[in-house]
Each structure stands twice: as structure tokens, then as C-alpha cells.
Motif scaffolding. Structure first.
Motif, PDB file in Angstrom:
ATOM      1  N   HIS A 289       0.480  -1.225   0.143  1.00  0.00           N
ATOM      2  CA  HIS A 289      -0.154  -0.115  -0.106  1.00  0.00           C
ATOM      3  C   HIS A 289       0.998   0.870   0.287  1.00  0.00           C
ATOM      4  N   GLU A 290      -0.409   2.543  -0.187  1.00  0.00           N
ATOM      5  CA  GLU A 290       0.670   3.633  -0.039  1.00  0.00           C
ATOM      6  C   GLU A 290       1.523   3.835   0.971  1.00  0.00           C
ATOM      7  N   TYR A 291       2.798   4.904   1.052  1.00  0.00           N
ATOM      8  CA  TYR A 291       3.166   4.750   2.400  1.00  0.00           C
ATOM      9  C   TYR A 291       2.186   5.861   3.089  1.00  0.00           C
TER      10      TYR A 291
ATOM     11  N   GLY B 283      -6.639   6.365  -5.694  1.00  0.00           N
ATOM     12  CA  GLY B 283      -7.038   7.456  -6.092  1.00  0.00           C
ATOM     13  C   GLY B 283      -6.837   8.518  -5.815  1.00  0.00           C
ATOM     14  N   VAL B 284      -5.943   9.207  -4.640  1.00  0.00           N
ATOM     15  CA  VAL B 284      -5.580  10.439  -4.611  1.00  0.00           C
ATOM     16  C   VAL B 284      -4.882  10.613  -5.399  1.00  0.00           C
ATOM     17  N   THR B 285      -3.885  10.078  -4.758  1.00  0.00           N
ATOM     18  CA  THR B 285      -2.657  10.741  -6.096  1.00  0.00           C
ATOM     19  C   THR B 285      -2.517  10.527  -7.126  1.00  0.00           C
ATOM     20  N   GLU B 286      -3.232   9.651  -7.735  1.00  0.00           N
ATOM     21  CA  GLU B 286      -3.081   9.635  -9.135  1.00  0.00           C
ATOM     22  C   GLU B 286      -4.179   9.735 -10.240  1.00  0.00           C
TER      23      GLU B 286
ATOM     24  N   LEU C  35      -0.853  13.935 -12.787  1.00  0.00           N
ATOM     25  CA  LEU C  35      -1.231  13.359 -12.038  1.00  0.00           C
ATOM     26  C   LEU C  35      -1.431  14.148 -11.248  1.00  0.00           C
ATOM     27  N   TYR C  36      -2.754  13.805 -10.086  1.00  0.00           N
ATOM     28  CA  TYR C  36      -1.602  14.937  -8.826  1.00  0.00           C
ATOM     29  C   TYR C  36      -1.005  15.131  -7.877  1.00  0.00           C
TER      30      TYR C  36
ATOM     31  N   LEU D  63      -0.188  16.650  -2.818  1.00  0.00           N
ATOM     32  CA  LEU D  63      -0.822  16.127  -1.389  1.00  0.00           C
ATOM     33  C   LEU D  63      -0.254  16.544  -0.182  1.00  0.00           C
ATOM     34  N   GLY D  64       1.487  16.278  -0.155  1.00  0.00           N
ATOM     35  CA  GLY D  64       1.974  17.017   1.116  1.00  0.00           C
ATOM     36  C   GLY D  64       2.020  19.013   0.998  1.00  0.00           C
TER      37      GLY D  64
END
Length: 244
Positions: free
Chosen positions: A167-169, A217-220, A228-229, A234-235
Motif C-alpha cells: 500500500h501507499e506509504y 485514488g488521490v495521488t493518481e 497526475l495529482y 498532496l504534501g
């Protein structure tokens, strides 16, 4: 009809039957689609009752959780979960099933139940992922998989033990500092291959620390230019947000 005679009657009846058959042929697909739509809607409503969690949780003392899930379609394979194993140990789960729609949601439901039931037996995060993989792999005919981040927090001490199955970090914020990516120990996805072993990492959360977890779904997510987002945005948005 009487004036038509026997031949006329037969012709009339034949035409009537053909018209009726044609109307049935036209209406049947419509009726079938309507029936399927109703069943599909009911299936979605049932899955939503299983999937969706409360958006907020606060035990009024030393733990607060906020979550949100917005599927791209009616339902999806993403989910999050949280529950107390005992009075002092809180289990946190976020996961993402491959694929979309009803099949992904069904696979997600099975995965969610297996993970929760295993963790509630007192298994460690790594053992929980191993047991879930062992349970899912043999009957995984559709060859689907699920990425999972699962952590157990000892609320009284702030000690958190987590295991990651592809999964994502997580993104961690320490006190008044910035959100930063925490690269924990990654293992293979659940359902991808039998016999997988998982490693857990640990950290201690101090008062005011925060963990942000998410799915790809957020970062991609992409904009109209197919950009891409991404993690950088996000950070930035997390560190910019008030009370973030």
C-alpha cells in the motif's frame, strides 16, 4: 372480424400474434434492463451499508479519527476500517482492491471481514496480513489482489505497530512539524501469491502527532491535461491546510 370469413380470421389472428410477438421482443430487453437496474441498485445499497464507516470518531480523551471515501463509480474496492481489539488497542486499516465496480466491492468486503476477524483474535499486524493472504489466495479465481496498510495503536502509550502489503506509504506529522512521507517496510499485495511473509515496523506517537493515510485514488487522479495529482501536491495541501 365476422365479415372477414375463416381465411380473414386466420390472417387477422396471425398478424395479431406477430405484432404481439414483436412488441414483446421490443419490451423484453427494456424490462430486463429495468430488473437488472433494480437489482444492481439493491446490491450497491447493501455493499454501501457494509463498506461505509462513520466519518468521524473521537473517544473524548486521546484519540480522534476522521475518514472519507468517495468512489469514482457507484462502488469501488477502496475501504478503511477501525475498531478496538480491547480497551487499549485500536486497529486501523486502509486498503485498495484491484479493479472497479461490483466485483472489486465484493472482493473488498471479503478482505475487510477476514482482516477484522483475524486482528480481533489478537494477531499482530504482520500475522494478520499473512493469515489474510493465506485465506484469500487459494480461492482467488479472478486473480484479484488488495493492498493493505494495517496498524495497531496502543492508545495508552502511543506505540504504533504497522505492516504494509504493497500500500501507499503513510504521511506523518510530528507535533507542530510538517507532514512527511514515512517509508515503512513494504510487503507483497494480499492475494497475489501464496506463502508471503510480512514485516512490521513501529513508532511512538506523541500528543498532537497525526497520521494521514490514503489510496492511489488521490495521488493518481488526473486533470484535463492528464497530469497526475501526485505526492508533491498532496504534501503541499496537507501542510497548507488549517488544523491539518
Amino acid at each position: 372480424i365476422e365479415a372477414l370469413g375463416e381465411t380473414g380470421k386466420a390472417t387477422y389472428e396471425k398478424i395479431t400474434k406477430e405484432v404481439f410477438a414483436a412488441e414483446c421482443a421490443e419490451l423484453y430487453p427494456i424490462a430486463t434492463r429495468s430488473y437488472e437496474a433494480v437489482n444492481y441498485k439493491r446490491a450497491i445499497e447493501c455493499l454501501e451499508r457494509i463498506i461505509l464507516m462513520d466519518e468521524k470518531y473521537n473517544n473524548g480523551e486521546n484519540c480522534e479519527i476522521w475518514g472519507l471515501m468517495k468512489p469514482a463509480r457507484e462502488v469501488a474496492g477502496d475501504f478503511y476500517d477501525f475498531f478496538f481489539i480491547d480497551n487499549d488497542h485500536l486497529c486501523l486499516v486502509i486498503a485498495d482492491v484491484s479493479g472497479k465496480g461490483i466485483p472489486a466491492a465484493m472482493f473488498m468486503t471479503i478482505s475487510k471481514i477476514i482482516l477484522a476477524n483475524t486482528a480481533k483474535l489478537g494477531k499482530s499486524p504482520a500475522e494478520t496480513l499473512e493469515n489474510a493472504n493465506t485465506a484469500i489466495c487459494p480461492n482467488n479465481r479472478e486473480e484479484m489482489f488488495v493492498t493493505v496498510w494495517l496498524a495497531i495503536l496502543e492508545v495508552s502509550s502511543g506505540k504504533l505497530i504497522a505492516a504494509n502489503a504493497g500500500h501507499e506509504y503513510p504521511i506523518i506529522k510530528n507535533g507542530e512539524g510538517k507532514y512527511e512521507l514515512y517509508k515503512d517496510k513494504h510487503g507483497f499485495v494480499i492475494g497475489g501469491m501464496e506463502g508471503m511473509k510480512y514485516r512490521a515496523g513501529s513508532m511512538t506517537l506523541e500528543p498532537g502527532d497525526k497520521i494521514f493515510q490514503y489510496t492511489d485514488g488521490v495521488t493518481e487522479a488526473t486533470n484535463v491535461n492528464n497530469e497526475l495529482y501526485g505526492m508533491e501536491r498532496l504534501g503541499a495541501i496537507l501542510n497548507k491546510a488549517k488544523n491539518g
